[in-house]
Structures are given as structure tokens and as C-alpha cells.
Design a protein around this motif. Structure first.
Motif, PDB file in Angstrom:
ATOM      1  N   ASP A 252      62.463   2.602   0.670  1.00  0.00           N
ATOM      2  CA  ASP A 252      61.092   2.730   0.313  1.00  0.00           C
ATOM      3  C   ASP A 252      61.314   1.653  -0.803  1.00  0.00           C
ATOM      4  O   ASP A 252      62.089   1.166  -1.450  1.00  0.00           O
ATOM      5  CB  ASP A 252      60.429   4.195  -0.309  1.00  0.00           C
ATOM      6  N   MET A 253      59.906   1.038  -0.970  1.00  0.00           N
ATOM      7  CA  MET A 253      59.584   0.090  -2.176  1.00  0.00           C
ATOM      8  C   MET A 253      59.394   1.134  -3.316  1.00  0.00           C
ATOM      9  O   MET A 253      58.963   1.963  -3.540  1.00  0.00           O
ATOM     10  CB  MET A 253      58.433  -0.583  -1.886  1.00  0.00           C
ATOM     11  N   ASP A 254      60.159   0.582  -4.435  1.00  0.00           N
ATOM     12  CA  ASP A 254      60.174   1.167  -5.963  1.00  0.00           C
ATOM     13  C   ASP A 254      58.679   0.696  -6.722  1.00  0.00           C
ATOM     14  O   ASP A 254      58.977  -0.454  -6.868  1.00  0.00           O
ATOM     15  CB  ASP A 254      61.398   0.896  -6.685  1.00  0.00           C
ATOM     16  N   ARG A 255      57.823   1.533  -6.740  1.00  0.00           N
ATOM     17  CA  ARG A 255      56.711   0.863  -7.597  1.00  0.00           C
ATOM     18  C   ARG A 255      56.630   1.541  -8.865  1.00  0.00           C
ATOM     19  O   ARG A 255      55.501   1.345  -9.654  1.00  0.00           O
ATOM     20  CB  ARG A 255      55.323   1.462  -6.674  1.00  0.00           C
ATOM     21  N   HIS A 256      57.793   2.116  -9.532  1.00  0.00           N
ATOM     22  CA  HIS A 256      57.539   2.708 -10.805  1.00  0.00           C
ATOM     23  C   HIS A 256      57.745   1.655 -11.904  1.00  0.00           C
ATOM     24  O   HIS A 256      58.183   0.596 -11.455  1.00  0.00           O
ATOM     25  CB  HIS A 256      58.646   3.526 -10.865  1.00  0.00           C
ATOM     26  N   LYS A 257      57.107   2.132 -12.904  1.00  0.00           N
ATOM     27  CA  LYS A 257      57.150   1.164 -13.949  1.00  0.00           C
ATOM     28  C   LYS A 257      58.637   0.990 -14.526  1.00  0.00           C
ATOM     29  O   LYS A 257      59.478   1.706 -14.863  1.00  0.00           O
ATOM     30  CB  LYS A 257      56.358   1.686 -15.256  1.00  0.00           C
ATOM     31  N   ASN A 258      58.842  -0.540 -14.652  1.00  0.00           N
ATOM     32  CA  ASN A 258      60.215  -0.750 -15.096  1.00  0.00           C
ATOM     33  C   ASN A 258      60.453  -2.224 -15.872  1.00  0.00           C
ATOM     34  O   ASN A 258      60.089  -3.416 -15.436  1.00  0.00           O
ATOM     35  CB  ASN A 258      61.222  -1.188 -13.750  1.00  0.00           C
ATOM     36  N   PRO A 259      60.282  -2.134 -17.358  1.00  0.00           N
ATOM     37  CA  PRO A 259      59.883  -3.272 -18.069  1.00  0.00           C
ATOM     38  C   PRO A 259      61.051  -4.616 -17.749  1.00  0.00           C
ATOM     39  O   PRO A 259      60.768  -5.643 -17.753  1.00  0.00           O
ATOM     40  CB  PRO A 259      60.208  -2.859 -19.508  1.00  0.00           C
ATOM     41  N   ARG A 261      62.408  -5.092 -14.708  1.00  0.00           N
ATOM     42  CA  ARG A 261      62.066  -5.924 -13.554  1.00  0.00           C
ATOM     43  C   ARG A 261      60.824  -6.479 -13.821  1.00  0.00           C
ATOM     44  O   ARG A 261      60.722  -7.610 -13.046  1.00  0.00           O
ATOM     45  CB  ARG A 261      61.937  -4.740 -12.442  1.00  0.00           C
ATOM     46  N   THR A 262      59.926  -5.862 -14.673  1.00  0.00           N
ATOM     47  CA  THR A 262      58.590  -7.254 -14.933  1.00  0.00           C
ATOM     48  C   THR A 262      58.878  -8.145 -15.680  1.00  0.00           C
ATOM     49  O   THR A 262      58.379  -9.342 -15.233  1.00  0.00           O
ATOM     50  CB  THR A 262      57.744  -6.070 -15.805  1.00  0.00           C
ATOM     51  N   LEU A 263      59.774  -8.179 -16.427  1.00  0.00           N
ATOM     52  CA  LEU A 263      60.233  -9.501 -17.414  1.00  0.00           C
ATOM     53  C   LEU A 263      60.850 -10.513 -16.342  1.00  0.00           C
ATOM     54  O   LEU A 263      60.775 -11.501 -16.181  1.00  0.00           O
ATOM     55  CB  LEU A 263      61.083  -9.058 -18.260  1.00  0.00           C
ATOM     56  N   MET A 306      61.943 -28.738  -2.122  1.00  0.00           N
ATOM     57  CA  MET A 306      62.133 -27.962  -3.494  1.00  0.00           C
ATOM     58  C   MET A 306      60.678 -26.809  -3.527  1.00  0.00           C
ATOM     59  O   MET A 306      61.288 -25.844  -3.866  1.00  0.00           O
ATOM     60  CB  MET A 306      62.182 -28.818  -4.456  1.00  0.00           C
ATOM     61  N   ILE A 307      59.863 -27.303  -3.128  1.00  0.00           N
ATOM     62  CA  ILE A 307      58.674 -26.292  -3.233  1.00  0.00           C
ATOM     63  C   ILE A 307      58.920 -25.004  -2.284  1.00  0.00           C
ATOM     64  O   ILE A 307      58.819 -24.026  -2.745  1.00  0.00           O
ATOM     65  CB  ILE A 307      57.329 -26.959  -3.105  1.00  0.00           C
ATOM     66  N   ALA A 308      59.202 -25.495  -1.031  1.00  0.00           N
ATOM     67  CA  ALA A 308      59.281 -24.415  -0.157  1.00  0.00           C
ATOM     68  C   ALA A 308      60.719 -23.492  -0.391  1.00  0.00           C
ATOM     69  O   ALA A 308      60.480 -22.395  -0.568  1.00  0.00           O
ATOM     70  CB  ALA A 308      59.793 -25.161   1.372  1.00  0.00           C
ATOM     71  N   GLN A 309      61.773 -23.963  -0.961  1.00  0.00           N
ATOM     72  CA  GLN A 309      63.132 -23.369  -1.332  1.00  0.00           C
ATOM     73  C   GLN A 309      62.642 -22.336  -2.603  1.00  0.00           C
ATOM     74  O   GLN A 309      63.043 -21.204  -2.434  1.00  0.00           O
ATOM     75  CB  GLN A 309      63.973 -24.429  -1.824  1.00  0.00           C
ATOM     76  N   HIS A 310      61.878 -22.693  -3.314  1.00  0.00           N
ATOM     77  CA  HIS A 310      61.789 -22.015  -4.727  1.00  0.00           C
ATOM     78  C   HIS A 310      60.720 -20.653  -4.140  1.00  0.00           C
ATOM     79  O   HIS A 310      60.970 -19.791  -4.661  1.00  0.00           O
ATOM     80  CB  HIS A 310      61.033 -22.774  -5.810  1.00  0.00           C
ATOM     81  N   THR A 311      59.759 -21.013  -3.284  1.00  0.00           N
ATOM     82  CA  THR A 311      58.872 -20.221  -2.789  1.00  0.00           C
ATOM     83  C   THR A 311      59.609 -19.233  -2.073  1.00  0.00           C
ATOM     84  O   THR A 311      59.388 -17.833  -2.351  1.00  0.00           O
ATOM     85  CB  THR A 311      57.744 -20.796  -1.947  1.00  0.00           C
ATOM     86  N   PHE A 312      60.479 -19.563  -1.111  1.00  0.00           N
ATOM     87  CA  PHE A 312      61.197 -18.571  -0.176  1.00  0.00           C
ATOM     88  C   PHE A 312      62.058 -17.735  -0.978  1.00  0.00           C
ATOM     89  O   PHE A 312      62.045 -16.194  -0.856  1.00  0.00           O
ATOM     90  CB  PHE A 312      61.942 -19.046   0.996  1.00  0.00           C
ATOM     91  N   GLN A 313      62.751 -18.291  -1.880  1.00  0.00           N
ATOM     92  CA  GLN A 313      63.726 -17.668  -2.865  1.00  0.00           C
ATOM     93  C   GLN A 313      63.128 -16.384  -3.888  1.00  0.00           C
ATOM     94  O   GLN A 313      63.322 -15.531  -4.277  1.00  0.00           O
ATOM     95  CB  GLN A 313      64.418 -18.756  -3.752  1.00  0.00           C
ATOM     96  N   ASN A 314      61.877 -16.902  -4.384  1.00  0.00           N
ATOM     97  CA  ASN A 314      61.332 -16.103  -5.161  1.00  0.00           C
ATOM     98  C   ASN A 314      60.650 -14.843  -4.290  1.00  0.00           C
ATOM     99  O   ASN A 314      60.762 -13.591  -4.909  1.00  0.00           O
ATOM    100  CB  ASN A 314      60.079 -16.914  -5.887  1.00  0.00           C
ATOM    101  N   VAL A 315      60.099 -15.058  -3.370  1.00  0.00           N
ATOM    102  CA  VAL A 315      59.860 -13.799  -2.320  1.00  0.00           C
ATOM    103  C   VAL A 315      60.964 -12.995  -2.243  1.00  0.00           C
ATOM    104  O   VAL A 315      60.620 -11.693  -2.196  1.00  0.00           O
ATOM    105  CB  VAL A 315      59.193 -14.409  -1.175  1.00  0.00           C
ATOM    106  N   PHE A 316      62.097 -13.569  -1.730  1.00  0.00           N
ATOM    107  CA  PHE A 316      63.116 -12.901  -1.275  1.00  0.00           C
ATOM    108  C   PHE A 316      63.831 -12.085  -2.701  1.00  0.00           C
ATOM    109  O   PHE A 316      63.973 -10.932  -2.566  1.00  0.00           O
ATOM    110  CB  PHE A 316      64.447 -13.684  -0.911  1.00  0.00           C
ATOM    111  N   ILE A 317      63.854 -12.759  -3.558  1.00  0.00           N
ATOM    112  CA  ILE A 317      64.281 -12.036  -4.863  1.00  0.00           C
ATOM    113  C   ILE A 317      63.444 -10.805  -5.313  1.00  0.00           C
ATOM    114  O   ILE A 317      64.024  -9.692  -5.623  1.00  0.00           O
ATOM    115  CB  ILE A 317      64.538 -12.856  -6.002  1.00  0.00           C
ATOM    116  N   ILE A 318      61.917 -11.122  -5.574  1.00  0.00           N
ATOM    117  CA  ILE A 318      61.014 -10.014  -5.895  1.00  0.00           C
ATOM    118  C   ILE A 318      61.164  -8.737  -4.923  1.00  0.00           C
ATOM    119  O   ILE A 318      61.103  -7.793  -5.262  1.00  0.00           O
ATOM    120  CB  ILE A 318      59.845 -10.641  -5.826  1.00  0.00           C
ATOM    121  N   GLU A 319      61.367  -9.112  -3.716  1.00  0.00           N
ATOM    122  CA  GLU A 319      61.377  -8.042  -2.639  1.00  0.00           C
ATOM    123  C   GLU A 319      62.537  -7.202  -2.775  1.00  0.00           C
ATOM    124  O   GLU A 319      62.505  -6.126  -2.877  1.00  0.00           O
ATOM    125  CB  GLU A 319      61.271  -8.474  -1.086  1.00  0.00           C
ATOM    126  N   GLY A 320      63.657  -7.846  -3.290  1.00  0.00           N
ATOM    127  CA  GLY A 320      64.844  -7.184  -3.546  1.00  0.00           C
ATOM    128  C   GLY A 320      65.014  -6.468  -4.607  1.00  0.00           C
ATOM    129  O   GLY A 320      65.302  -5.253  -4.866  1.00  0.00           O
TER     130      GLY A 320
END
Length: 326
Positions: A252-259, A261-263, A306-320
Motif C-alpha cells: 500500500d501507499m504510505d499517506r501518513h505525515k512524515n516530515p 519524506r516531505t523535506l 537531462m530533462i527526461a532523466q530528471h523527470t523519470f528519476q524524480n517520479v521513481f524516487i517519490i513513488e518509492g
């Protein structure tokens, strides 16, 4: 661990600055020598404090604690701005000296000196040059240390008086095994790319700065762009593959407050904005420039990837970051 690594290099930088400024004690203000000493003490005390207290969730003296942490945070940001300014001034002086006659440069150097004799403030000895070059190259570590410490202090500040969520007992420690097949292959591939990147960067710098032939400079640029295009393509494919794998993950996705992770997400997106801007301006400059040669095409491809790589990488990290532990 990362904080201590940057702290050690910051202390080495302070030692180099003390040695460099001590050579000019007769024509510089004493504050120039005192500042790196105080900064070194601050780095030692703060690193020890964060090492011991970074995991604390404080519930006593809340206002005093918040005030102290915010003071520490603003101090780190002030040190960061000072380091960035010093590095920029150093680069400006280096370019100024190349583009001016020696007499004009010596006159400008004399303006900020306490003594009327500029000869006393010239860095002519070998040791002085070592100190000067040493602390200049170590500036990035000090800059990263200030940002690193600021992020950790901010998380501590957000955690003051905070009650941990009930889901926290599900968190498990990940057991890292170096010779597990996937970890070992990933580390080896990463080291190969890292060593190859350093080699390409060194060859590029040597060819561009030392060679006077335009053909060799063009070959160095071509090698540099091709290597980066290959790396960015591989990174983009890996990030897309990781995001696809997440779609088959049953957690499941973790939707709880986490300072923390937010930072992490805020810093990740904020840092990407700078690279997006650089790539965007590069694309505009390439499209508007003439003539369009091979280097321009490679540069355009590099900026788009560079734009594509940063976009895909950020999506992957944020989902993780939002996935529940296994």
C-alpha cells in the motif's frame, strides 16, 4: 555518515584557510583568521550534536528547543551563503587577473588591504599556493555540509513535540548484504560508470584547456556528450523500469505525515528546477544559434535527455518514498 564525511573535508578546508590567511596577517583584518577557527569549532560541535541527537523527538522546553534549532538552521544557511559568495569572488578575481594588466589588478587588490604595500599580500611561496588552491577546491564540501546540516536540523525542528503515528511499528530495518546478486551487480555497474565518468571528465578538461587545436577540442566535446547521452539514456530506462515494477507491487501507499519524506520530496523537486532551467536555456540557445553542427545536435540531445532523466528519476524516487515497508 554523509554529514561526517562533509564535516571532515570542511575542517580540512578551515585548516587551509587559516594557513593561507596567516600568511597575510600583517595586511589583513584579524577577523579573516578568526572566522575559519570559529567555523571549525562550529562544525565540530554541530556534527557531534546531530550525531547524538538527530533521532530525538523532543517533548520538553518546546519553545526554547524550536528557537535553538531555528537559530542553528539560519546559521548554516548564512555559512552556506558566505561560502558561495567567497567561491564566486575567487572565480571573479581569477578571470579578472587574466583579462587585465598586472598593474591594474595589483591596484584593485590594494583597495581592500589594510597595508599600503601590496607586496606583503602577494602569495608567492609554494606553501601559500598549496593553501590557496586547497581551500578553494574544498569549498563544495563546505557548501554541501551546510545544506546537509540544514536539512537535518529542519527535520529535528519539525519533530519537536510530534507524536509518532501508530503505523510506525511496521517499519523494519533493511538488511544490506553486499554479495546478494542484485546488490553486487548494481554496485559494480555503478562503480564502472563512476570511474568511466571521472576518466572522461579528466580527458575532457585536459583536451579543452591545454589544446589549442579546434579539432581536438571538438573531439573532446563529442566524447563528453556521447558518454553523457549514453549514461542518461540508461538511467532513464532504469527509472522507467522501476516505475513499471512499482505497478505490480502489492504494498500500500504510505499517506501518513512524515516530515523527513516531505523535506526529501521538496529538496528533490527544488534541486531539479535548477537543472530544468539550465537545460531549457541550453535548448533555446541551440535552436536560435547558427550554424547547426554535430556538437549542437549532441548538446540538444543532451539537454532533452537531462530533462527526461530528471523527470523519470524524480517520479521513481517519490513513488518509492511513499511505499510501505515490505
Amino acid at each position: 555518515g554523509g554529514l561526517i564525511l562533509f564535516a571532515i573535508f570542511s575542517l580540512v578546508m578551515d585548516v587551509f584557510k587559516i594557513g593561507y590567511y596567516s600568511s597575510f596577517y600583517s595586511c589583513l583584518s584579524a577577523i579573516k583568521i578568526i572566522y575559519p577557527i570559529v567555523q571549525a569549532i562550529f562544525v565540530v560541535v554541530q556534527t557531534y550534536f546531530l550525531w547524538v541527537s538527530a533521532k530525538d523527538c523532543i517533548h520538553v522546553h518546546l519553545n526554547v528547543t524550536r528557537c535553538g534549532l531555528m537559530l542553528t538552521l539560519t546559521t548554516n544557511l548564512a555559512v552556506w551563503m558566505s561560502a558561495v559568495t567567497d567561491e564566486s569572488v575567487h572565480k571573479s578575481h581569477s578571470k579578472l587577473k587574466k583579462n587585465m594588466t598586472e598593474e591594474i589588478f595589483r591596484w584593485l587588490l590594494k583597495v581592500g588591504m589594510r597595508s599600503s604595500s601590496v607586496e606583503e599580500c602577494n602569495c608567492n611561496s609554494q606553501i601559500c599556493q598549496i593553501f590557496k588552491n586547497g581551500y578553494f577546491w574544498l569549498y563544495p564540501f563546505n557548501i554541501e555540509y551546510s545544506l546537509f546540516a540544514s536539512a537535518m536540523v529542519y527535520v529535528m525542528w519539525k519533530n519537536v513535540g510530534r507524536f509518532i503515528d501508530h503505523h510506525s511499528h511496521h517499519i523494519q530495518r533493511l538488511k544490506f548484504r553486499l554479495f546478494r546478486r542484485t546488490f553486487f551487480v548494481g554496485i559494480m555497474l555503478g562503480l564502472i560508470i563512476l570511474v568511466s565518468g571521472l576518466g572522461v571528465l579528466i580527458l575532457y578538461e585536459v583536451q579543452v584547456n591545454s589544446s589549442t587545436e579546434s579539432i581536438k577540442k571538438s573531439q573532446a566535446l563529442t566524447m563528453y556528450y556521447i558518454f553523457n547521452i549514453v549514461c542518461l539514456s540508461l538511467m532513464s530506462l532504469v527509472c522507467i523500469g522501476g516505475s513499471v515494477i512499482y505497478r505490480f507491487d502489492k504494498r500500500d501507499m504510505d499517506r501518513h505525515k512524515n516530515p523527513t519524506r516531505t523535506l526529501d520530496v521538496a529538496l528533490l523537486m527544488g534541486a531539479a528546477l535548477g537543472q530544468y532551467a539550465i537545460s531549457y536555456y541550453s535548448i533555446v540557445a541551440i535552436v536560435a544559434s547558427t550554424p547547426r553542427d554535430t556538437i549542437s545536435a549532441l548538446n540538444l540531445t543532451y539537454a532533452l535527455l537531462m530533462i527526461a532523466q530528471h523527470t523519470f528519476q524524480n517520479v521513481f524516487i517519490i513513488e518509492g518514498l511513499h511505499r510501505q515497508p515490505p
